[in-house]
Write a protein that holds these residues in place. Structure first.
Motif, PDB file in Angstrom:
ATOM      1  N   VAL A  33       1.041  -1.148  -0.237  1.00 35.30           N
ATOM      2  CA  VAL A  33       0.026  -0.087  -0.007  1.00 35.30           C
ATOM      3  C   VAL A  33       0.906   1.165  -0.160  1.00 35.30           C
ATOM      4  CG1 VAL A  33      -1.778   1.287   1.489  1.00 35.30           C
ATOM      5  CG2 VAL A  33      -2.100  -1.107   1.159  1.00 35.30           C
ATOM      6  N   ILE A  36       2.373   1.669  -3.392  1.00 34.53           N
ATOM      7  CA  ILE A  36       1.433   2.486  -4.396  1.00 34.53           C
ATOM      8  C   ILE A  36       0.991   3.838  -4.090  1.00 34.53           C
ATOM      9  CG2 ILE A  36      -1.064   2.331  -5.150  1.00 34.53           C
ATOM     10  CD1 ILE A  36      -0.819  -0.871  -4.786  1.00 34.53           C
ATOM     11  N   PHE A  37       1.014   4.122  -2.631  1.00 37.01           N
ATOM     12  CA  PHE A  37       0.964   5.577  -2.461  1.00 37.01           C
ATOM     13  C   PHE A  37       2.250   6.527  -2.998  1.00 37.01           C
ATOM     14  CE2 PHE A  37       2.098   9.090   0.319  1.00 37.01           C
ATOM     15  CZ  PHE A  37       0.650   9.873   0.266  1.00 37.01           C
ATOM     16  N   SER A  40       1.564   7.000  -6.413  1.00 40.03           N
ATOM     17  CA  SER A  40       0.471   7.825  -6.895  1.00 40.03           C
ATOM     18  C   SER A  40       0.374   9.304  -6.630  1.00 40.03           C
ATOM     19  CB  SER A  40      -0.757   7.039  -6.494  1.00 40.03           C
ATOM     20  OG  SER A  40      -0.714   5.945  -6.590  1.00 40.03           O
TER      21      SER A  40
ATOM     22  N   ASP B   9      -8.755   6.578  -5.697  1.00 39.44           N
ATOM     23  CA  ASP B   9      -7.496   6.731  -5.085  1.00 39.44           C
ATOM     24  C   ASP B   9      -6.914   5.188  -4.821  1.00 39.44           C
ATOM     25  OD1 ASP B   9      -5.023   7.445  -3.435  1.00 39.44           O
ATOM     26  OD2 ASP B   9      -6.078   6.893  -1.845  1.00 39.44           O
ATOM     27  N   ALA B  10      -5.621   5.164  -5.661  1.00 42.38           N
ATOM     28  CA  ALA B  10      -4.984   3.774  -5.730  1.00 42.38           C
ATOM     29  C   ALA B  10      -4.807   2.935  -4.640  1.00 42.38           C
ATOM     30  CB  ALA B  10      -4.030   3.755  -6.969  1.00 42.38           C
ATOM     31  N   PRO B  11      -4.067   3.618  -3.796  1.00 48.04           N
ATOM     32  CA  PRO B  11      -3.657   3.134  -2.596  1.00 48.04           C
ATOM     33  C   PRO B  11      -5.016   2.534  -1.620  1.00 48.04           C
ATOM     34  CG  PRO B  11      -2.793   5.203  -2.504  1.00 48.04           C
ATOM     35  CD  PRO B  11      -3.107   5.057  -3.751  1.00 48.04           C
ATOM     36  N   PHE B  14      -6.429  -0.364  -3.234  1.00 48.42           N
ATOM     37  CA  PHE B  14      -5.661  -1.586  -2.996  1.00 48.42           C
ATOM     38  C   PHE B  14      -5.943  -2.208  -1.787  1.00 48.42           C
ATOM     39  CE2 PHE B  14      -1.774  -3.675  -2.109  1.00 48.42           C
ATOM     40  CZ  PHE B  14      -1.824  -4.950  -2.661  1.00 48.42           C
ATOM     41  N   MET B  15      -6.045  -1.304  -0.746  1.00 47.85           N
ATOM     42  CA  MET B  15      -6.101  -1.529   0.540  1.00 47.85           C
ATOM     43  C   MET B  15      -7.233  -2.329   0.959  1.00 47.85           C
ATOM     44  SD  MET B  15      -5.206   0.828   3.583  1.00 47.85           S
ATOM     45  CE  MET B  15      -5.720   0.623   5.221  1.00 47.85           C
TER      46      MET B  15
END
Lengths: 129, 304
Positions: A33, A36-37, A40, B9-11, B14-15
């Motif tokens: 995570v 990915i943050f 992004s 929001d990608a993160p 995914f979470m």
């Protein structure tokens, strides 16, 4: 500045325990995570900058909102706070104040980035030990 | 249980996806409102939906409003997610048609509990929709059975009467012709008495099959009772009805019955709707024609 204050400041940048707990204690998932943050967030900041340049308050609000949500999830409270301020001010249409907040936002992101990269490396070392 | 997550929001996406997968759910993801709506428009799609409030494309509350407009017996369970800056967000989310609401960053035990509630409600909806479907098809079957003659599969008397009232009033209003053919199998009692009811029933079925083959789709061929039949022919004058009756009569006479050891024939009465006729008077006249056919020696068509 006392050590206690420093500790609080570190936690405000990135509350690792809260973040890992949110991922059910799963370090692999937490690292994914965080990665990915880190991929992004620069895009989100770029959208904020573009929206400011274009005087587009809707886009500004949306991209600040998105960054705030992402920062909240990652337990990056200082970054979330400044993104939240930009989101709120965007609704008033005052671009000048938001433009002044941009360096602060970038600074908070830099600090968050350092903390997250550090977390990614050290949490892997912990597993190896 | 399949869950749709719509989150730009990608993160966070995914979470959320990883947590739900850990908890045993199948997860479909959408990165914005338009993609979510596209997935929800597929004939088969998740019924449990977690929507971000503020997304590029269609926003969460608008997706819920659209879903509520188009859904039927098996509704979606929608949880709206937001960073919750406004005090009204909860009321606004629920007013737009959402079932539940969760604020970001979510506490994962709360998230899990809310998703479990959604899952339980979705299962209940599915079970209910299944029961409604079964009930509807059972009602349809019962309705069909109530209008069908069990032995011959023709319309029964109830079905004939219902349709007759409608067709008669329509014919009268529009000035269209309407004819009836009344039929009685000749010496049928002898068949039953001599060969038994099983053979008698087979003859009735053979004759009914012949009627089904020979009438038009808009005609209503019915078993009136015993060995009596009646056919309603909308938009048909008595000459054409009599011609059809004659074709049925001669076919039945010429087709040797596989069931009966001796040839069975039938007598026919034909009548057309006239000014001043109601259901009863038209049926009385067609029956008079049938009795005349019987009296005149059977195996013939008589028109009044």
């Amino acid at each position: 500045m006392t050590s206690r204050d420093q500790g609080q400041e570190t936690i405000d940048i990135f509350d690792m325990d809260k973040f890992v707990h949110r991922n059910l204690g799963d370090l692999d998932l937490s690292r994914d995570v965080a990665t990915i943050f880190l991929d992004s967030a620069p895009e989100y900041i770029k959208s904020i900058r573009n929206a400011l340049d274009a005087f587009d308050s809707v886009a500004l609000r949306q991209s600040a909102h998105k960054l705030k949500g992402a920062a909240d999830n990652l337990a990056l409270s200082s970054l979330s706070k400044i993104a939240g301020r930009i989101e709120t001010i965007a609704q008033t249409g005052d671009f000048e104040i938001n433009r002044q907040l941009l360096p602060e936002l970038e600074l908070q992101f830099d600090q968050a980035e350092i903390a997250l990269k550090n977390f990614i490396v050290t949490s892997q070392e912990k597993v190896r030990l | 249980m399949n869950i749709l997550i719509a989150e730009d929001d990608a993160p966070s996406r995914f979470m959320l996806q990883s947590l739900l997968t850990k908890w045993g759910y199948d997860v479909t993801v959408a990165a914005d409102g338009d993609e979510a709506w596209k997935i929800l428009c597929d004939p088969v799609h998740p019924l449990l939906v977690i929507l971000d409030w503020l997304m590029p494309g269609i926003e969460g509350p608008e997706i819920v409003r659209r879903l509520r407009m188009k859904e039927g017996n098996n509704p979606h369970y929608v949880i709206i997610m937001t960073s919750g800056t406004s005090e009204n967000s909860l009321a606004l989310a629920l007013d737009s048609g959402a079932d539940d609401f969760i604020t970001k960053p979510f506490n994962n035990s709360e998230l899990r509990a809310r998703v479990n509630v959604g899952c339980r409600i979705t299962r209940l909806h599915e079970a209910l929709a299944e029961k409604i479907y079964k009930l509807e098809s059972a009602t349809e079957t019962i309705f069909e059975l109530a209008r069908t003659d069990e032995l011959t599969g023709l319309h029964n008397r109830r079905s004939f009467n219902e349709t007759f009232t409608l067709v008669l009033s329509s014919a009268r209003r529009h000035g269209h012709p309407l004819s009836l053919i009344s039929i009685d199998l000749d010496h049928f009692k002898t068949v039953n008495d001599t060969y038994g009811h099983t053979i008698g029933d087979m003859v009735l079925k053979e004759f009914s099959d012949l009627l089904k083959d020979m009438v038009r789709i808009e005609d209503v061929a019915s078993r009136w009772g015993g060995e009596e039949f009646i056919i309603m022919l909308p938009n048909t004058a008595s000459e054409a009805a009599a011609a059809l009756a004659e074709r049925i009569r001669s076919n039945f006479e010429q087709q040797p019955s596989s069931a009966s050891p001796f040839a069975v024939t039938a007598s026919f009465g034909v009548a057309q709707l006239q000014n001043g006729d109601d259901e009863d008077s038209l049926i009385r006249r067609v029956d008079d024609a049938l009795y005349t056919a019987k009296r005149e020696g059977r195996n013939r068509v008589v028109t009044v």
